[in-house]
Design a protein around this motif. Structure first.
Motif, PDB file in Angstrom:
ATOM      1  N   LEU A 266      -7.972 109.743  -1.775  1.00  0.00           N
ATOM      2  CA  LEU A 266      -8.038 111.092  -2.324  1.00  0.00           C
ATOM      3  C   LEU A 266      -8.468 112.144  -1.271  1.00  0.00           C
ATOM      4  O   LEU A 266      -7.772 113.137  -1.089  1.00  0.00           O
ATOM      5  CB  LEU A 266      -8.975 111.104  -3.539  1.00  0.00           C
ATOM      6  CG  LEU A 266      -8.977 112.356  -4.401  1.00  0.00           C
ATOM      7  CD1 LEU A 266      -7.639 112.558  -5.084  1.00  0.00           C
ATOM      8  CD2 LEU A 266     -10.084 112.281  -5.453  1.00  0.00           C
ATOM      9  N   GLY A 269      -5.868 113.427   1.534  1.00  0.00           N
ATOM     10  CA  GLY A 269      -4.800 114.235   0.944  1.00  0.00           C
ATOM     11  C   GLY A 269      -5.296 115.624   0.591  1.00  0.00           C
ATOM     12  O   GLY A 269      -4.646 116.628   0.884  1.00  0.00           O
ATOM     13  N   LEU A 270      -6.481 115.675  -0.034  1.00  0.00           N
ATOM     14  CA  LEU A 270      -7.047 116.984  -0.380  1.00  0.00           C
ATOM     15  C   LEU A 270      -7.302 117.814   0.874  1.00  0.00           C
ATOM     16  O   LEU A 270      -7.088 119.026   0.868  1.00  0.00           O
ATOM     17  CB  LEU A 270      -8.357 116.797  -1.161  1.00  0.00           C
ATOM     18  CG  LEU A 270      -8.198 116.307  -2.599  1.00  0.00           C
ATOM     19  CD1 LEU A 270      -9.571 116.134  -3.258  1.00  0.00           C
ATOM     20  CD2 LEU A 270      -7.354 117.274  -3.415  1.00  0.00           C
ATOM     21  N   ILE A 272      -5.582 117.725   3.635  1.00  0.00           N
ATOM     22  CA  ILE A 272      -4.298 118.269   4.102  1.00  0.00           C
ATOM     23  C   ILE A 272      -3.909 119.468   3.246  1.00  0.00           C
ATOM     24  O   ILE A 272      -3.537 120.531   3.756  1.00  0.00           O
ATOM     25  CB  ILE A 272      -3.192 117.188   4.051  1.00  0.00           C
ATOM     26  CG1 ILE A 272      -3.533 116.029   4.982  1.00  0.00           C
ATOM     27  CG2 ILE A 272      -1.838 117.786   4.438  1.00  0.00           C
ATOM     28  CD1 ILE A 272      -2.633 114.826   4.808  1.00  0.00           C
ATOM     29  N   VAL A 273      -4.005 119.313   1.903  1.00  0.00           N
ATOM     30  CA  VAL A 273      -3.643 120.406   1.002  1.00  0.00           C
ATOM     31  C   VAL A 273      -4.515 121.630   1.302  1.00  0.00           C
ATOM     32  O   VAL A 273      -4.020 122.756   1.398  1.00  0.00           O
ATOM     33  CB  VAL A 273      -3.808 119.980  -0.469  1.00  0.00           C
ATOM     34  CG1 VAL A 273      -3.531 121.150  -1.395  1.00  0.00           C
ATOM     35  CG2 VAL A 273      -2.877 118.833  -0.794  1.00  0.00           C
TER      36      VAL A 273
ATOM     37  N   ILE B 143       0.798 125.549  -3.980  1.00  0.00           N
ATOM     38  CA  ILE B 143       0.084 124.273  -3.885  1.00  0.00           C
ATOM     39  C   ILE B 143       1.074 123.139  -3.655  1.00  0.00           C
ATOM     40  O   ILE B 143       0.872 122.280  -2.795  1.00  0.00           O
ATOM     41  CB  ILE B 143      -0.762 124.036  -5.155  1.00  0.00           C
ATOM     42  CG1 ILE B 143      -1.922 125.025  -5.180  1.00  0.00           C
ATOM     43  CG2 ILE B 143      -1.306 122.606  -5.185  1.00  0.00           C
ATOM     44  CD1 ILE B 143      -2.801 124.937  -6.395  1.00  0.00           C
ATOM     45  N   ALA B 146       2.058 122.865  -0.217  1.00  0.00           N
ATOM     46  CA  ALA B 146       1.025 122.343   0.681  1.00  0.00           C
ATOM     47  C   ALA B 146       0.783 120.853   0.492  1.00  0.00           C
ATOM     48  O   ALA B 146       0.182 120.214   1.344  1.00  0.00           O
ATOM     49  CB  ALA B 146      -0.278 123.115   0.467  1.00  0.00           C
ATOM     50  N   VAL B 147       1.238 120.298  -0.637  1.00  0.00           N
ATOM     51  CA  VAL B 147       0.983 118.885  -0.900  1.00  0.00           C
ATOM     52  C   VAL B 147       1.976 118.024  -0.131  1.00  0.00           C
ATOM     53  O   VAL B 147       3.180 118.227  -0.243  1.00  0.00           O
ATOM     54  CB  VAL B 147       1.112 118.587  -2.406  1.00  0.00           C
ATOM     55  CG1 VAL B 147       1.090 117.095  -2.670  1.00  0.00           C
ATOM     56  CG2 VAL B 147      -0.001 119.251  -3.174  1.00  0.00           C
ATOM     57  N   PRO B 148       1.500 117.063   0.678  1.00  0.00           N
ATOM     58  CA  PRO B 148       2.432 116.159   1.348  1.00  0.00           C
ATOM     59  C   PRO B 148       3.133 115.290   0.296  1.00  0.00           C
ATOM     60  O   PRO B 148       2.471 114.783  -0.611  1.00  0.00           O
ATOM     61  CB  PRO B 148       1.543 115.289   2.238  1.00  0.00           C
ATOM     62  CG  PRO B 148       0.204 115.934   2.240  1.00  0.00           C
ATOM     63  CD  PRO B 148       0.101 116.756   1.009  1.00  0.00           C
ATOM     64  N   PHE B 150       4.346 112.330   0.336  1.00  0.00           N
ATOM     65  CA  PHE B 150       3.925 110.937   0.195  1.00  0.00           C
ATOM     66  C   PHE B 150       2.581 110.835  -0.524  1.00  0.00           C
ATOM     67  O   PHE B 150       2.348 109.906  -1.276  1.00  0.00           O
ATOM     68  CB  PHE B 150       3.848 110.264   1.571  1.00  0.00           C
ATOM     69  CG  PHE B 150       2.861 110.882   2.508  1.00  0.00           C
ATOM     70  CD1 PHE B 150       1.561 110.428   2.541  1.00  0.00           C
ATOM     71  CD2 PHE B 150       3.234 111.906   3.355  1.00  0.00           C
ATOM     72  CE1 PHE B 150       0.645 110.986   3.406  1.00  0.00           C
ATOM     73  CE2 PHE B 150       2.318 112.483   4.219  1.00  0.00           C
ATOM     74  CZ  PHE B 150       1.016 112.020   4.242  1.00  0.00           C
ATOM     75  N   TRP B 151       1.723 111.839  -0.320  1.00  0.00           N
ATOM     76  CA  TRP B 151       0.411 111.789  -0.972  1.00  0.00           C
ATOM     77  C   TRP B 151       0.533 112.045  -2.472  1.00  0.00           C
ATOM     78  O   TRP B 151      -0.110 111.382  -3.280  1.00  0.00           O
ATOM     79  CB  TRP B 151      -0.549 112.792  -0.330  1.00  0.00           C
ATOM     80  CG  TRP B 151      -1.938 112.703  -0.882  1.00  0.00           C
ATOM     81  CD1 TRP B 151      -2.801 111.650  -0.747  1.00  0.00           C
ATOM     82  CD2 TRP B 151      -2.621 113.671  -1.676  1.00  0.00           C
ATOM     83  NE1 TRP B 151      -3.976 111.922  -1.407  1.00  0.00           N
ATOM     84  CE2 TRP B 151      -3.896 113.157  -1.983  1.00  0.00           C
ATOM     85  CE3 TRP B 151      -2.272 114.939  -2.158  1.00  0.00           C
ATOM     86  CZ2 TRP B 151      -4.825 113.858  -2.742  1.00  0.00           C
ATOM     87  CZ3 TRP B 151      -3.195 115.632  -2.912  1.00  0.00           C
ATOM     88  CH2 TRP B 151      -4.462 115.100  -3.208  1.00  0.00           C
ATOM     89  N   MET B 155      -0.749 109.563  -5.375  1.00  0.00           N
ATOM     90  CA  MET B 155      -1.585 109.968  -6.507  1.00  0.00           C
ATOM     91  C   MET B 155      -0.913 109.644  -7.828  1.00  0.00           C
ATOM     92  O   MET B 155      -1.533 109.100  -8.748  1.00  0.00           O
ATOM     93  CB  MET B 155      -1.884 111.478  -6.438  1.00  0.00           C
ATOM     94  CG  MET B 155      -2.724 111.928  -5.264  1.00  0.00           C
ATOM     95  SD  MET B 155      -4.219 110.963  -5.045  1.00  0.00           S
ATOM     96  CE  MET B 155      -5.092 111.406  -6.535  1.00  0.00           C
TER      97      MET B 155
END
Lengths: 311, 325
Positions: A266, A269-270, A272-273, B143, B146-148, B150-151, B155
């Motif tokens: 978690l 990833g957060l 990176i975002v 958002i 910005a979210v990859p 693969f991630w 999730m």
């Protein structure tokens, strides 16, 4: 200098009214601070293995056992990995981003300024790069360089390949900006008093394109950070210098998901975002300030038919 | 310029692009250390020196790289002969074709949902500019940008498998392999839910942003004011005047997006162990199977280039203003 200060205070007046821009700046500054002061923020190093009371490595220890963010599959402290990972992710993102913007701006300026055959040649090249699927090309380039085994550090290869491939949008943007700037009167005047092409580009075109270039740089950096995280996730990163993407690579490969070790997959990833969102918000607001587009449209505000009371 | 000339020019551009992609591919292959013969027959096959020499002559590898080998390889590619996979020891073309259908299924489903949802949301957001709908749609899109990919996949995989009991990977449950198609269909659909959802969420934000800025531009045109002055309702204006014009840039961008879709497929298929081109690409990367990597790259590039050309041509039919380009 006072000129610069005045234009900066003008800029700040507009910027501070934009909530999105402030949020973006906040997100980005916090990450930069964490990356800069990483060693001060944690008692561990990224390679240090955390051991339990019986001297066994703590593997996938949850945050309740080992605060604040638990440990990973090898017993490393996740918060330490995260803080040091910021350095790698930002380093690759920033340098690769700058390379991309440099290439894109140079090509865009040359194409826009000279026009004619130069323009056609450069823009056709850009079009070609625009349609080649970039991720597969990036992967193949990196794989080949690795296989050729010429001894270049992995991070340098990543930076070079990302920097050399992601300049197309910048080239187009800068070209269109240069096209409008070069038609301005002062360019004709400069030429009339005998200024050369190089002088005009440096002294008259560049200052006017620079603000937009800055905004674009922030956006390109966000792309570079995303691309780096993806490549690292696919296993192309440097395991000895783990970025956020590398962490996710190991989390995925070493079954953090089935083990339920959310504290390992978690946070990276957060992070990176957080960073990319910061860049995007900041970049978009800067672009809007430097290159304003429409303010309103004809169906805005009123839902009743016929003319509204606004006018 | 007439439409025929325009199409001709686009076709020439597509061919030149293909040739450049091929050249990059060819040169990269030659930079690699090692014997190219190995790439043709497989790395681990034992063969005698005489046979190797014979093969070398047969494939023209004793001739200079440029122009002989280059033209020879070009000819082979043109006939669909992409070499032999090192790890699978089967012709690359055959391996690729076996996976193409699976990837197309995922990409088409993902694109379908993301376009429908993204365009609708973008239309609403642009029309109701600066309202709550607009702000939330914008926030969501940013958002998602910005979210990859693969991630997000990871999730959704973690959440979907633990809360909804959805399968964690693959295309079909092992116990269902070999059963008749209709019986397996519900299981395949269950396996497609999470990858398709990931795809949709990632790309709908982008379509939403494009549609929003496109509709904003159209709505500030004078003919919209005229329509309003005539007493048309908002819905009528949107349907009759705005939508058609605002959709134009979307068409080109869908095609341009295909390149990114390919990237998305690599990540999503890797996360969900989905048996398509993307996972094949990642596997080939892990096993350093260069002929397979390069064949896959060539195929992906061809797909994107052809789709772009198709979009350019389609554009001339959709936009009445570019009849005479």
């Amino acid at each position: 200098m006072s000129n610069f200060r005045r234009s900066f205070s003008n800029f700040w007046k507009v910027f501070r009214r934009s909530r999105m821009g402030l949020v973006g700046a906040f997100l980005l500054i916090t990450v930069l601070l964490v990356a800069t002061f990483a060693p001060l923020l944690t008692p561990y190093t990224p390679t240090q293995i955390i051991r339990g009371p019986n001297n066994r490595p703590l593997i996938y220890a949850p945050p309740s056992v080992h605060p604040p963010l638990g440990t990973d599959d090898a017993g490393h402290d996740v918060w330490t990995l995260l803080a040091y990972g910021a350095r790698v992710s930002l380093l690759v993102g920033f340098i690769a981003g700058f390379i991309s913007v440099f290439i894109g701006s140079t090509l865009g300026t040359l194409a826009g300024f000279y026009g004619g055959k130069t323009d056609t040649l450069l823009m056709r090249t850009t079009d070609v790069f625009l349609v080649i699927p970039d991720l597969p090309l990036t992967i193949i380039l990196i794989a080949v360089i690795r296989q050729a085994n010429v001894g270049i550090p992995t991070l340098v290869v990543l930076i070079a390949v990302i920097g050399l491939l992601y300049w197309t949008t910048t080239a187009r943007l800068i070209r269109s900006q240069v096209l409008t700037v070069k038609e301005r009167q002062f360019v004709a005047r400069a030429r009339a008093i005998g200024a050369g092409n190089g002088h005009i580009m440096r002294k008259h075109i560049l200052p006017l394109v620079l603000p937009l270039m800055t905004a674009n740089t922030v956006l390109v950096i966000s792309t570079a950070i995303l691309v780096e995280s993806g490549l690292a996730f696919l296993g192309l990163g440097d395991p000895s210098q783990p970025s956020w993407g590398t962490m996710l690579h190991f989390a995925f490969e070493r079954n953090a998901i089935s083990v339920g070790a959310w504290w390992f997959y978690l946070p990276p990833g957060l992070a990176i975002v957080w960073t990319v969102l910061g860049c995007v918000l900041l970049g978009n607001v800067l672009e809007e300030i430097f290159n304003p587009r429409l303010k309103s449209h004809h169906l805005e505000g009123d839902t009743n038919v016929v003319a509204s009371s606004r006018h | 310029m007439s439409r025929r000339d325009y199409i001709f020019r686009k076709a020439v551009f597509a061919l030149v692009t293909l040739l450049i992609v091929f050249t990059i591919n060819f040169l990269l292959f030659r930079i690699l250390p090692g014997d190219p013969v190995r790439s043709v027959i497989g790395r681990n096959v034992r063969i005698s020196r005489e046979v190797q020499q014979a093969l070398r002559e047969q494939f023209g590898l004793d001739k200079p790289i440029i122009p002989d080998q280059y033209l020879n390889t070009l000819g082979q590619y043109a006939q669909g002969n992409l070499g032999v996979s090192w790890s699978l020891r089967r012709p690359v073309g055959e391996v690729l074709m076996a996976k193409l259908g699976n990837t197309l299924l995922l990409v088409v489903l993902g694109q379908f949902f993301s376009i429908i949802l993204g365009v609708t949301l973008g239309l609403l957001a642009g029309w109701k500019r600066k309202t709550k709908i607009d702000v939330s749609a914008l926030t969501f899109s940013l958002i998602m940008w910005a979210v990859p990919t693969f991630w997000l996949g990871i999730m959704l995989l973690a959440l979907g498998s633990s809360w909804l009991g959805l399968p964690t990977g693959g295309m079909v449950d092992p116990k269902n392999i070999g059963k008749p198609f209709l019986e397996v269909l519900p299981d395949v659909a269950r396996h497609l839910v999470l990858p398709t959802l990931t795809f949709t969420l990632i790309y709908m934000g982008e379509y939403m942003l494009i549609m929003r800025s496109s509709i904003l531009e159209v709505l500030s045109e004078d003919y919209i004011l005229t329509a309003k002055a005539k007493g048309m309702s908002h819905w009528q204006i949107l349907r009759k005047h705005a939508l058609k014009n605002a959709m134009l840039p979307i068409v080109t961008l869908i095609a341009l997006n295909l390149g990114f879709t390919v990237s998305g497929a690599i990540y999503i298929e890797t996360v969900f162990s989905y048996d398509g081109l993307g996972k094949l690409f990642q596997d080939a990367l892990a096993k350093q199977d260069f002929p397979l990597l390069q064949g896959a790259f060539m195929l992906l590039a061809i797909a994107v280039i052809v789709a772009n050309m198709a979009a350019d041509i389609l554009y001339t039919y959709l936009d009445p203003r570019v009849k005479q380009v």
